[in-house]
Write a protein that holds these residues in place. Structure first.
Motif, PDB file in Angstrom:
ATOM      1  N   ARG A 640       0.833  -1.207   0.000  1.00 31.95           N
ATOM      2  CA  ARG A 640       0.000   0.000   0.000  1.00 31.95           C
ATOM      3  C   ARG A 640       0.867   1.256   0.000  1.00 31.95           C
ATOM      4  N   TRP A 644       0.572   4.183  -2.802  1.00 31.42           N
ATOM      5  CA  TRP A 644       0.348   5.611  -2.544  1.00 31.42           C
ATOM      6  C   TRP A 644       1.388   6.452  -3.283  1.00 31.42           C
ATOM      7  N   ALA A 664      -0.474   4.167   4.670  1.00 29.63           N
ATOM      8  CA  ALA A 664      -0.596   2.744   4.406  1.00 29.63           C
ATOM      9  C   ALA A 664      -1.031   1.981   5.649  1.00 29.63           C
ATOM     10  N   GLU A 668      -6.668   0.466   5.024  1.00 25.45           N
ATOM     11  CA  GLU A 668      -6.552  -0.812   4.307  1.00 25.45           C
ATOM     12  C   GLU A 668      -7.409  -0.738   3.043  1.00 25.45           C
ATOM     13  N   GLY A 671      -5.632  -1.034  -4.519  1.00 24.82           N
ATOM     14  CA  GLY A 671      -5.021  -0.017  -5.364  1.00 24.82           C
ATOM     15  C   GLY A 671      -6.023   0.875  -6.066  1.00 24.82           C
ATOM     16  N   ILE A 674      -7.075   3.507  -3.627  1.00 20.55           N
ATOM     17  CA  ILE A 674      -5.955   4.427  -3.372  1.00 20.55           C
ATOM     18  C   ILE A 674      -5.831   5.418  -4.522  1.00 20.55           C
TER      19      ILE A 674
END
Length: 718
Positions: A640, A644, A664, A668, A671, A674
């Protein structure tokens, strides 16, 4: 210096036309003498011109009813034709008689009908002989009177004088004018129609035959655009096909009589080129005929097809009927007309068709059917090398990549190579060099798919650096790409094709939660393989009417095979669902759709990607038939953090206080979420006045908004 070949040919033609006109003149003279004797008045005529004046035009004296002198002159005229044919066996008249299988009586009828066309001065004499100056053409009855009871006849192209046959009766002459006899079957003579008696119907020699007798070589106007004469046949060494195929076709064309051969295979495999090369070996020309153009006008089909076959006969050529656009939808009626015309044609005939013709096999006897396979990987590489000029061509590695990537036929390779060379020359006119990208772009332009209305084209993109996935997942994806690239070598070079009669395609299940990168991976795989990516539009595929869904799927797979597209079934569990126990008719037809997909997936030779959030919803039989299954898991903390960071282009200004690890740890998210949060954070900074850098607070705010939409606010902040 002696006369040129063209001058000699022209002189020969002039002599030949003279002997034909002389024979026609002698026929008319004999008829007039015979008619005058029967009437008892050599001057009798209902026209102002007398019979005597006509005979003066013909030979300078007046008939007295005695035909013996006219008979002798007719024998002399026929002897002149015979002598000319022996002296010039490749002259138009002797050649026409030989290739169109004309008898001596057929030849007499041809000369009699062609007389006024060969020598216009005979028109007035003919008109007097049939006693009607208003008619422009002889009719059947006149030809019978003109030719029946002839003198001794001589075989015009034999080595010696034939034995004198019995004088033909009118019935025998009429028999040679039957539509099944060569003169009518090959459209040498054209007999008019209309509501008149058979013997009163006008007769003329076809324009093409008259032109041939005059030494001209035009294509008949009725088939212009349908027939193409091959003037530059390739050498056999330039035709890249398996030697076994070449030898089978050679034996088929060398069969006794006039062979009829079907070469079945994909368009562009070199079937017509092979026939042209083999014909050229035997000093024979070839003509190509568009079967689709002939079938476009069913009413004119018989006459136009016969004209094409006559063209081949007059040229001594092999007739190649190109039917790549012709399927099995040809009706029995049309198939019968085609068979009738072909059975009587005195020429070798080769059909090039996409598959063995069920519509023709039952209608045409003695048909030899041969399969011509598409080029193998090695043959495709050889075709690419042959199509790319030496100084411009890329290295062997690039050629092998493109040969393995695209299962093209020779015709498509030739067109794509020309495009690639043009692109290289536009880029560098001085020292052009074709690259792998040039070859890939040219290959994609060669695709002829129509997937646009049932599938959405997704731009292929991304690189391996863009993926943030566990190493084992990346290893699986690299294995998919490696198999796709090396598949031609494995199947053909190492012989796995014998072990895999079906199921040779590249297929993979991409299974995992939403947002884990399945669509992104599909785009990456398409880019790596050099194909277009098409996501199947389920709304355009699934149909409530029985059988329509299967038809739509059949079309998708067929188009994808022809266009080398990657088929991407997103939300695959909707189509590839588990079969159920049959309780209702709906269950039965739903299971039929799944059964069809199972069969088609096994025979599909392309690349298929199935993305699903619910792998357990897929039918187990699909999982067995799919070669690879790639699991996508939710990213861990390290992944993660990388995600980011990877979401922000280098142009985005980031504040120094951004803590990627903290983001991160706290959120949770997959992708996909994010990515949405990153764009939201950038929007917050971009709409501030004045515009500022993206801060950690912006990222937190954006992530919280995503969490709220995910329904996980409490869990994320606990």
């Amino acid at each position: 210096m002696g006369p040129s070949g063209s001058t000699l040919a022209g002189a020969m033609t002039t002599v030949e036309l003279g002997v034909i006109a002389g024979y026609a003149r002698a026929l008319v003279e004999r008829l007039i003498a015979r008619e005058a004797g029967r009437r008892g008045d050599p001057q009798a005529s209902r026209f102002s011109v007398s019979a005597g004046e006509v005979v003066k035009l013909l030979r300078g004296d007046v008939p007295d009813g005695d035909t013996s002198a006219a008979d002798q002159r007719l024998r002399d005229a026929w002897t002149a034709i015979h002598a000319h044919c022996l002296a010039f066996p490749e002259g138009p008249l002797a050649r026409a008689a030989r290739v169109l299988e004309l008898s001596d009586l057929d030849l007499q009828l041809l000369c009699a009908a062609a007389g006024p066309d060969i020598d216009p001065s005979l028109e007035r004499s003919y008109a007097f002989a049939w006693d009607d100056f208003t008619r422009k053409r002889p009719d059947v009855g006149f030809l019978v009177r003109l030719v029946a009871a002839p003198p001794r006849v001589i075989d015009p192209i034999g080595a010696a004088v034939s034995a004198a046959p019995s004088a033909p009766t009118q019935a025998q002459v009429l028999e040679r004018l039957d539509d099944r006899a060569p003169l009518r079957r090959h459209r040498v003579l054209v007999i008019g129609g209309g509501d008149v008696a058979w013997t009163a119907r006008a007769v003329r020699v076809s324009d093409r035959v008259i032109a041939f007798l005059r030494g001209h070589d035009p294509i008949d106007e009725s088939i212009a655009g349908v027939v193409h004469v091959t003037n530059d046949a390739p050498a056999l060494n330039d035709v890249i096909l398996p030697d076994a195929v070449v030898q089978r076709v050679r034996r088929a064309l060398a069969a006794p009589g006039h062979p009829r051969v079907v070469l079945a295979g994909r368009g562009g495999t070199g079937r017509a080129l092979l026939v042209e090369a083999l014909a050229a070996e035997n000093k024979m020309p070839s003509i190509r005929v568009s079967l689709a153009e002939l079938l476009a006008d069913p009413r004119a089909l018989p006459d136009r097809l016969v004209a094409c076959l006559r063209e081949a006969a007059l040229r001594g050529a092999v007739c190649i009927l190109i039917g790549d656009d012709v399927g099995n939808e040809v009706t029995p009626s049309l198939a019968g007309r085609i068979a009738d015309a072909i059975e009587a044609a005195p020429v070798p005939i080769v059909f090039t068709l996409p598959a063995r013709p069920a519509w023709l096999v039952g209608a045409l006897h003695d048909l030899v059917e041969l399969d011509v396979p598409p080029p193998s990987f090695r043959e495709r590489a050889a075709l690419w090398r042959a199509a790319l000029p030496g100084g411009v061509a890329p290295g062997d590695a690039e050629i092998e990549i493109v040969a393995g990537r695209y299962a093209f036929t020779g015709g498509t390779i030739s067109r794509a190579a020309r495009r690639a060379v043009s692109a290289a020359r536009l880029r560098d006119p001085v020292a052009p060099k074709v690259t792998l990208d040039d070859l890939g772009d040219a290959a994609r332009l060669a695709f002829s798919h129509r997937l646009g209305d049932v599938a959405q084209r997704i731009p292929a993109g991304f690189s391996w650096d863009d993926l943030v996935l566990p190493e084992d997942t990346l290893a699986q994806l690299r294995e998919v790409v490696s198999f796709a690239r090396e598949r031609p070598f494995l199947l053909e070079g190492w012989g796995f094709a014998r072990k895999l009669p079906y199921g040779r395609g590249v297929s993979a299940i991409l299974a995992g939660p939403p947002g884990t990168g399945k669509t992104m991976v599909a785009q990456l795989l398409a880019k790596e393989l050099g194909y277009d990516l098409y996501r199947i539009d389920l709304s355009q595929v699934v149909n409530k009417y029985i059988g329509e869904t299967e038809k739509n799927l059949a079309r998708i797979f067929t188009e994808a095979e022809d266009s080398h597209a990657v088929l991407f079934f997103d939300e695959a569990d909707a189509l590839f669902a588990k079969r159920t126990d049959v309780q209702t008719s709906n269950d039965r037809y739903a299971n039929l759709e799944v059964n069809y997909l199972l069969q088609r997936m096994e025979t599909y030779d392309g690349v298929t990607l199935l993305a699903t959030n619910l792998e357990q919803g897929l039918d187990e039989a699909f999982k067995r038939r799919v070669r690879f299954a790639v699991q996508f898991e939710l990213p861990d903390v390290e992944e993660r953090e990388k995600l980011w960071q990877s979401m922000f282009p280098k142009e985005v200004p980031l504040a120094a206080d951004v803590n990627w690890r903290a983001l991160a740890d706290r959120f949770e998210m997959a992708g996909g979420y994010i990515k949405k949060a990153a764009v939201r954070a950038a929007l917050i900074a971009a709409t501030a006045r004045p515009r500022r850098t993206v801060t950690h607070a912006d990222l937190m705010e954006a992530a919280l908004r995503e969490y709220r939409e995910m329904g996980r606010v409490m869990h994320g902040l606990a």
